[in-house]
Scaffold this motif. Structure first.
Motif, PDB file in Angstrom:
ATOM      1  N   ASN A 160      17.423  -5.960   2.818  1.00 29.05           N
ATOM      2  CA  ASN A 160      16.417  -5.137   3.862  1.00 29.05           C
ATOM      3  C   ASN A 160      14.481  -5.925   4.147  1.00 29.05           C
ATOM      4  O   ASN A 160      14.504  -5.850   2.816  1.00 29.05           O
ATOM      5  N   GLY A 165      28.402  -0.599   7.024  1.00 36.52           N
ATOM      6  CA  GLY A 165      26.886  -1.000   6.179  1.00 36.52           C
ATOM      7  C   GLY A 165      27.410  -2.376   5.576  1.00 36.52           C
ATOM      8  O   GLY A 165      26.049  -2.439   4.676  1.00 36.52           O
ATOM      9  N   TYR A 166      28.023  -3.192   4.978  1.00 34.20           N
ATOM     10  CA  TYR A 166      27.590  -4.102   4.516  1.00 34.20           C
ATOM     11  C   TYR A 166      28.310  -5.804   4.805  1.00 34.20           C
ATOM     12  O   TYR A 166      28.283  -6.460   4.296  1.00 34.20           O
ATOM     13  N   SER A 214      15.395  -4.213   9.013  1.00 36.65           N
ATOM     14  CA  SER A 214      16.331  -4.724   9.136  1.00 36.65           C
ATOM     15  C   SER A 214      15.855  -6.213   8.114  1.00 36.65           C
ATOM     16  O   SER A 214      14.304  -6.468   8.240  1.00 36.65           O
ATOM     17  N   HIS A 252      23.937  -8.039   3.453  1.00 36.72           N
ATOM     18  CA  HIS A 252      23.697  -6.854   3.237  1.00 36.72           C
ATOM     19  C   HIS A 252      22.392  -5.853   2.329  1.00 36.72           C
ATOM     20  O   HIS A 252      22.033  -4.839   2.463  1.00 36.72           O
ATOM     21  N   TYR A 253      22.301  -7.022   1.761  1.00 36.49           N
ATOM     22  CA  TYR A 253      22.311  -6.504   0.269  1.00 36.49           C
ATOM     23  C   TYR A 253      20.705  -6.519   0.647  1.00 36.49           C
ATOM     24  O   TYR A 253      20.044  -5.940  -0.718  1.00 36.49           O
ATOM     25  N   ARG A 270      22.945  -2.179   8.250  1.00 36.52           N
ATOM     26  CA  ARG A 270      21.949  -1.956   6.873  1.00 36.52           C
ATOM     27  C   ARG A 270      22.843  -0.324   5.886  1.00 36.52           C
ATOM     28  O   ARG A 270      22.324   0.456   6.431  1.00 36.52           O
ATOM     29  N   ARG A 271      23.465  -0.395   5.443  1.00 36.92           N
ATOM     30  CA  ARG A 271      23.960   0.808   4.103  1.00 36.92           C
ATOM     31  C   ARG A 271      22.791   1.043   3.603  1.00 36.92           C
ATOM     32  O   ARG A 271      22.034   3.046   3.974  1.00 36.92           O
ATOM     33  N   SER A 272      21.524   0.210   2.941  1.00 34.92           N
ATOM     34  CA  SER A 272      20.276   0.586   2.511  1.00 34.92           C
ATOM     35  C   SER A 272      19.820   0.982   3.802  1.00 34.92           C
ATOM     36  O   SER A 272      18.174   1.581   3.294  1.00 34.92           O
ATOM     37  N   ILE A 307      27.220  -6.803   8.102  1.00 34.65           N
ATOM     38  CA  ILE A 307      26.427  -7.556   8.798  1.00 34.65           C
ATOM     39  C   ILE A 307      26.230  -8.536   8.495  1.00 34.65           C
ATOM     40  O   ILE A 307      25.802  -9.219   7.530  1.00 34.65           O
ATOM     41  N   GLY A 361      21.655 -10.214  12.921  1.00 32.79           N
ATOM     42  CA  GLY A 361      22.165  -8.705  12.524  1.00 32.79           C
ATOM     43  C   GLY A 361      20.946  -7.501  13.210  1.00 32.79           C
ATOM     44  O   GLY A 361      20.408  -6.175  13.169  1.00 32.79           O
TER      45      GLY A 361
END
Length: 445
Positions: free
Chosen positions: A109, A210-211, A100, A106-107, A52-54, A213, A242
């Motif tokens: 975490n 990054g988005y 994770s 993805h948004y 994930r980008r975050s 997943i 993921g």
């Protein structure tokens, strides 16, 4: 005693809000670091993450907090959750951290913590961490700031270990396997393991940005993998989530094989080989009644726990059992791992398929499930639908109608604001009506 931040599996939420902010992560890491620094001889902490980008934001914030607390951080990069548990122990770290949100979009975490033995933290330790966090009884000593080291070989360590879980005599030559890595944490390690063991690997979900997943792929969305199996004539499919701690198997027709069938297969084979400790399988209250009936006919005991692989693992440790899991695909093999490991579980299935003269569709359909329906109903923050009289009356009426031939399980999700309404019974139409009635009452609250 309830917890403010920790849920069924660590801390989870929408990235950038609530507990999933950089500011909170710094405070959390200082509190956790302070706790473990006071209760251990070493100050090593390993940090892994999914794609994930975050994860960049949270990893850097956690690193700042841990080093501020005097902990030495070893950054593992993208790596499956079970690999973090493995490396926490093998690298003699006092703490392991996995960033994770598992199968979530993805948004979201989350943070999962592992103790020095590689197992997830107990409820008691989580309570103590939350108390320390609330009191802010910690300081930063400028003379004892920790260091950061990046461990580039971490994925290779996991790859080599995963290969050792397959018996030496078994190699996967001749098997064509569709492998869906969900654009997640196992996108590099998993294809390498299967290929090095000899399989013909058709990989998908191995291009994370990054988005994407879990987006249209992975264990919660196996349709694309199923179509790829049919298009390529593959023998079997392995779908990870993921963070690769869960697995869904697909047979050669693309049909889904859930965690209950996988556990039934492993339990039966292990019991026959004398490998199943105390002839017992551990699963949760969500596992199908058909699994329980099948195991009983084989003389295998089923121990049920609350939902969450950490509760399955705790029951396994308490009883000395070595096989457990969840219908959702968390398969726990404590001979090999400290938590659910989708890849290692998949390797066991592949090894059995390689040794079998049967196609995957026969090998993996071990028992006939009792009709089961699960519906999720989102509820508004600040409300508690399960305390509503109309909801309680609907549940009581459903239980009375099902009687001893079925059951209802209604509970709050530990990771999302959802009421999970699950029922089992001999007639699917009657069951669907009962479940729909309860869901309507929950929605009306």
């Amino acid at each position: 005693m309830s917890r403010t931040y920790f849920g069924t599996d660590g801390i989870r939420g929408r990235a950038g809000t609530g507990a999933m902010t950089a500011a909170f992560m710094v405070d959390l890491a200082i509190a956790v670091g302070t706790y473990f620094k006071a209760n251990a001889q070493t100050r090593r902490v390993v940090i892994g993450k999914d794609t994930r980008r975050s994860g960049y934001m949270l990893e850097n914030a956690l690193t700042a907090g841990f080093t501020a607390a005097g902990m030495d951080v070893f950054a593992l990069g993208p790596l499956p959750t079970p690999a973090v548990g493995l490396l926490t122990h093998s690298m003699r770290a006092v703490l392991g951290v996995m960033i994770s949100a598992s199968h979530n979009p993805h948004y979201d975490n989350g943070i999962k913590f592992f103790g020095p033995d590689g197992f997830k933290l107990s409820d008691q330790i989580e309570h103590e961490i939350e108390a320390l966090l609330a009191s802010r009884a910690f300081d930063v000593d400028p003379d004892h700031i920790g260091r950061v080291t990046r461990v580039n070989e971490a994925p290779s360590r996991y790859v080599e270990y995963a290969k050792t879980t397959v018996p030496d005599r078994v190699r996967l030559h001749g098997l064509k396997v569709v492998l869906d890595c969900a654009n997640g944490a196992a996108y590099r390690a998993a294809p390498k393991v299967l290929w090095e063991l000899g399989a013909e690997v058709i990989a998908m979900g191995v291009s994370p940005d990054g988005y994407n997943i879990n987006k249209g792929c992975g264990s919660t969305s196996p349709e694309a993998a199923a179509q790829l199996i049919r298009d390529t004539g593959a023998d079997i499919g392995i779908c990870l989530d993921g963070d690769a701690d869960r697995i869904i198997v697909l047979d050669e027709t693309g049909a889904v094989v859930d965690g209950d069938q996988i556990m039934a297969l492993l339990a039966g084979r292990w019991a026959a080989a004398g490998r199943l400790n105390h002839n017992t399988l551990v699963s949760t209250v969500m596992s199908n009644l058909g699994l329980e009936n099948h195991l009983a006919a084989q003389g295998i005991t089923l121990v049920r726990t609350d939902v969450g692989d950490r509760y399955v693992v705790q029951a396994m440790r308490d009883g000395g059992f070595n096989l457990g899991g969840e219908q959702s695909g968390h398969i726990v093999l404590t001979d090999h791992a400290t938590t659910g490991d989708g890849l290692v579980a998949g390797l066991q299935v592949l090894a059995m398929l390689k040794d079998s003269d049967e196609p995957a569709s026969r090998l993996t359909q071990v028992f006939t499930p009792v009709p089961q329906i699960l519906e999720n109903v989102r509820y508004a923050p600040g409300t508690d639908p399960l305390k509503d009289a109309a909801v309680q009356d609907a549940i009581a009426a459903g239980e009375a109608e099902l009687g001893r031939e079925g059951r209802l399980l209604i509970r709050k999700s530990g990771t999302e604001p959802l009421i999970r309404v699950m029922g089992e019974g001999p007639d699917r139409n009657d069951l669907a009506r009962i479940i729909r009635t309860i869901c309507d009452k929950v929605s009306a609250v």
